[in-house]
Design a protein around this motif. Sequence first.
Motif, PDB file in Angstrom:
ATOM      1  N   LEU A 193      80.079 120.980 -14.164  1.00 31.76           N
ATOM      2  CA  LEU A 193      78.864 121.146 -13.358  1.00 31.76           C
ATOM      3  C   LEU A 193      79.148 121.634 -11.940  1.00 31.76           C
ATOM      4  CD1 LEU A 193      77.376 117.657 -14.340  1.00 31.76           C
ATOM      5  CD2 LEU A 193      77.016 119.825 -15.512  1.00 31.76           C
ATOM      6  N   GLN A 194      79.903 122.696 -11.805  1.00 30.42           N
ATOM      7  CA  GLN A 194      80.353 123.099 -10.479  1.00 30.42           C
ATOM      8  C   GLN A 194      79.229 123.515  -9.539  1.00 30.42           C
ATOM      9  OE1 GLN A 194      83.223 121.534 -11.468  1.00 30.42           O
ATOM     10  NE2 GLN A 194      83.698 122.551  -9.549  1.00 30.42           N
ATOM     11  N   SER A 195      78.087 123.957 -10.078  1.00 34.74           N
ATOM     12  CA  SER A 195      77.012 124.401  -9.194  1.00 34.74           C
ATOM     13  C   SER A 195      75.634 124.034  -9.741  1.00 34.74           C
ATOM     14  CB  SER A 195      77.101 125.921  -8.965  1.00 34.74           C
ATOM     15  OG  SER A 195      77.101 126.615 -10.207  1.00 34.74           O
ATOM     16  N   ILE A 196      75.549 122.978 -10.516  1.00 37.02           N
ATOM     17  CA  ILE A 196      74.274 122.635 -11.148  1.00 37.02           C
ATOM     18  C   ILE A 196      73.207 122.343 -10.093  1.00 37.02           C
ATOM     19  CG2 ILE A 196      74.772 120.161 -11.367  1.00 37.02           C
ATOM     20  CD1 ILE A 196      73.446 120.389 -14.208  1.00 37.02           C
ATOM     21  N   GLY A 220      91.410 123.839  -4.708  1.00 34.72           N
ATOM     22  CA  GLY A 220      91.010 125.216  -4.458  1.00 34.72           C
ATOM     23  C   GLY A 220      90.216 125.345  -3.169  1.00 34.72           C
ATOM     24  N   THR A 221      89.607 126.490  -2.994  1.00 34.46           N
ATOM     25  CA  THR A 221      88.842 126.748  -1.780  1.00 34.46           C
ATOM     26  C   THR A 221      87.376 127.049  -2.072  1.00 34.46           C
ATOM     27  OG1 THR A 221      89.448 129.098  -1.874  1.00 34.46           O
ATOM     28  CG2 THR A 221      90.849 127.642  -0.547  1.00 34.46           C
ATOM     29  N   GLY A 222      86.975 126.961  -3.344  1.00 36.29           N
ATOM     30  CA  GLY A 222      85.629 127.362  -3.721  1.00 36.29           C
ATOM     31  C   GLY A 222      84.559 126.298  -3.582  1.00 36.29           C
ATOM     32  N   GLY A 223      84.947 125.043  -3.402  1.00 34.48           N
ATOM     33  CA  GLY A 223      83.968 123.980  -3.288  1.00 34.48           C
ATOM     34  C   GLY A 223      83.399 123.555  -4.626  1.00 34.48           C
ATOM     35  N   GLY A 224      82.483 122.569  -4.566  1.00 34.88           N
ATOM     36  CA  GLY A 224      81.869 122.030  -5.764  1.00 34.88           C
ATOM     37  C   GLY A 224      82.714 120.917  -6.347  1.00 34.88           C
ATOM     38  N   MET A 258      85.555 113.599  -2.554  1.00 31.71           N
ATOM     39  CA  MET A 258      84.127 113.358  -2.711  1.00 31.71           C
ATOM     40  C   MET A 258      83.474 112.884  -1.413  1.00 31.71           C
ATOM     41  SD  MET A 258      84.567 111.426  -6.340  1.00 31.71           S
ATOM     42  CE  MET A 258      82.927 110.734  -6.401  1.00 31.71           C
ATOM     43  N   THR A 259      84.206 112.119  -0.625  1.00 26.87           N
ATOM     44  CA  THR A 259      83.612 111.531   0.582  1.00 26.87           C
ATOM     45  C   THR A 259      83.761 112.411   1.815  1.00 26.87           C
ATOM     46  OG1 THR A 259      85.659 110.269   0.954  1.00 26.87           O
ATOM     47  CG2 THR A 259      83.875 109.162  -0.241  1.00 26.87           C
ATOM     48  N   THR A 260      84.745 113.297   1.830  1.00 24.12           N
ATOM     49  CA  THR A 260      84.979 114.139   3.008  1.00 24.12           C
ATOM     50  C   THR A 260      84.595 115.600   2.801  1.00 24.12           C
ATOM     51  OG1 THR A 260      87.250 114.761   2.401  1.00 24.12           O
ATOM     52  CG2 THR A 260      86.944 112.681   3.622  1.00 24.12           C
ATOM     53  N   GLY A 261      84.603 116.057   1.547  1.00 26.96           N
ATOM     54  CA  GLY A 261      84.382 117.475   1.277  1.00 26.96           C
ATOM     55  C   GLY A 261      85.587 118.336   1.585  1.00 26.96           C
ATOM     56  N   ARG A 262      86.733 117.711   1.851  1.00 30.08           N
ATOM     57  CA  ARG A 262      87.938 118.457   2.241  1.00 30.08           C
ATOM     58  C   ARG A 262      88.917 118.567   1.075  1.00 30.08           C
ATOM     59  NH1 ARG A 262      87.987 119.525   7.534  1.00 30.08           N
ATOM     60  NH2 ARG A 262      86.526 118.352   8.844  1.00 30.08           N
ATOM     61  N   ASN A 263      89.539 119.731   0.962  1.00 28.01           N
ATOM     62  CA  ASN A 263      90.476 119.971  -0.131  1.00 28.01           C
ATOM     63  C   ASN A 263      91.882 119.500   0.225  1.00 28.01           C
ATOM     64  OD1 ASN A 263      91.574 121.932   1.551  1.00 28.01           O
ATOM     65  ND2 ASN A 263      91.092 123.663   0.221  1.00 28.01           N
ATOM     66  N   VAL A 264      92.852 119.838  -0.614  1.00 24.33           N
ATOM     67  CA  VAL A 264      94.222 119.361  -0.444  1.00 24.33           C
ATOM     68  C   VAL A 264      94.822 119.816   0.884  1.00 24.33           C
ATOM     69  CG1 VAL A 264      95.203 121.343  -1.673  1.00 24.33           C
ATOM     70  CG2 VAL A 264      96.481 119.192  -1.602  1.00 24.33           C
ATOM     71  N   ALA A 265      94.370 120.957   1.399  1.00 26.74           N
ATOM     72  CA  ALA A 265      94.885 121.476   2.671  1.00 26.74           C
ATOM     73  C   ALA A 265      94.102 120.953   3.869  1.00 26.74           C
ATOM     74  CB  ALA A 265      94.853 122.995   2.660  1.00 26.74           C
ATOM     75  N   GLY A 266      93.099 120.113   3.626  1.00 24.09           N
ATOM     76  CA  GLY A 266      92.290 119.591   4.715  1.00 24.09           C
ATOM     77  C   GLY A 266      91.139 120.483   5.115  1.00 24.09           C
ATOM     78  N   LEU A 268      87.459 122.109   4.969  1.00 25.77           N
ATOM     79  CA  LEU A 268      86.129 121.665   4.572  1.00 25.77           C
ATOM     80  C   LEU A 268      85.549 122.697   3.600  1.00 25.77           C
ATOM     81  CD1 LEU A 268      83.963 119.489   4.983  1.00 25.77           C
ATOM     82  CD2 LEU A 268      83.058 120.863   6.866  1.00 25.77           C
ATOM     83  N   THR A 269      85.602 122.386   2.309  1.00 25.93           N
ATOM     84  CA  THR A 269      85.201 123.358   1.292  1.00 25.93           C
ATOM     85  C   THR A 269      83.947 122.946   0.528  1.00 25.93           C
ATOM     86  OG1 THR A 269      86.650 122.289  -0.331  1.00 25.93           O
ATOM     87  CG2 THR A 269      87.576 124.129   0.933  1.00 25.93           C
ATOM     88  N   ASN A 270      83.486 121.708   0.699  1.00 25.11           N
ATOM     89  CA  ASN A 270      82.327 121.229  -0.080  1.00 25.11           C
ATOM     90  C   ASN A 270      81.346 120.516   0.847  1.00 25.11           C
ATOM     91  OD1 ASN A 270      81.063 121.193  -2.590  1.00 25.11           O
ATOM     92  ND2 ASN A 270      81.855 119.188  -3.124  1.00 25.11           N
ATOM     93  N   ASP A 271      81.099 121.117   2.004  1.00 23.74           N
ATOM     94  CA  ASP A 271      80.245 120.490   3.004  1.00 23.74           C
ATOM     95  C   ASP A 271      78.800 120.372   2.493  1.00 23.74           C
ATOM     96  OD1 ASP A 271      79.741 119.290   5.435  1.00 23.74           O
ATOM     97  OD2 ASP A 271      79.316 121.172   6.481  1.00 23.74           O
ATOM     98  N   GLY A 272      78.154 119.283   2.853  1.00 18.94           N
ATOM     99  CA  GLY A 272      76.790 119.029   2.426  1.00 18.94           C
ATOM    100  C   GLY A 272      76.691 118.295   1.108  1.00 18.94           C
TER     101      GLY A 272
END
Length: 349
Positions: A193-196, A220-224, A258-266, A268-272
């Motif tokens: 469900l990457q963009s449901i 990754g860097t795509g978010g979701g 899930m709580t920060t929206g930040r990926n392995v590199a720190g 912000l890839t999933n803001d909001g």
Amino acid sequence: GGTGAITNSLGSAFLAAKGVMVDAATGVVPSAQAAVTALQQAQTTEDKLRGTADLNAHANSLGLTGVINAGNFPDQELALTLWRQHRLTVRMRPVFPADSPQDVETRVLNNFSQAGKAVGDDLFRPAGFGERIGGNDTMSPQFEPTARTIAKHGWLLQQHSITPKENDFHLDAFRSIAREHPIDRLRWSIIHLQSIDEPRLKALKEMGCGASAQTWTYFGTGGGPPFRRIVDSGIHAGVGTDSTNVSALDPWVSLFYMTTGRNVAGMLTNDGQQVSRVEALRLYTEGAAWFSFDDGHIGSFVAGKYADLAVLSHDYLTVQEQTIRRIESVLTLLGGKIVHATQPFGELG
């Protein structure tokens, strides 16, 4: 990061002897699949059992006590063997693929490769079918007739469904099948469900189905996936890692993401789409338990449920964000039995 695979000097010597190329300076293995194949060819059954037990012990050290496991039959047999030897330390809920209605009929009749014998308890129990129904093509013409046969027999179904186009395909099939069979009682779900969006979540919810998100996009860097949107929809929801195929087993990496929206590199890839720490934990525990009919037994501290619990190395609710990724268990219980312990608890084992 596109390197394929990396090995140390011992691994390099082993792979070189098997004809697998390794860069002598960096340890990079250009063909990861060739390396995996070489390792698998050298494994004995005992090696595989030990590796499976080691992976379960690693899971216990992170506080994990249960997993819904989508895998092939040979790999599932290893967990089943550990169960029969009273060595299984993670509650295992296998789900099995089915390419056709006949596959479903055969597997139901045969009790998932067990020659028709009853098998399972609250430690090891086949949950149903997933994560690819009707073949590897997620929008195969075989999906709906195969899923319909699963519904006819009253089994749980989980389907790999990443894109909105896939979501719509599976929702349409679910609607059609629901007119004939009561799938609202079967805990059916679509996963990833990457963009449901909200309308699709509402449609799933109205059919009594669930939404299961996986956190491999942490790498990754795509978010979701849209965790916030899923929680706000009120649908039955859970979270997993999609490990160990494409991601790490560690739940604390997932909870950080899930709580920060930040990926392995720190980054912000999933803001909001961040959720609170309590919401994230609930998705991973009580929420996930719903997807295998386990919510009446595990997933929360309620009188009458099993004593599956972990004493953590840090206070998850108060530590700094970066520390969440370093949390481990110092004591893990499975049904009240110690399956992992470090000092000062190690001597209790």
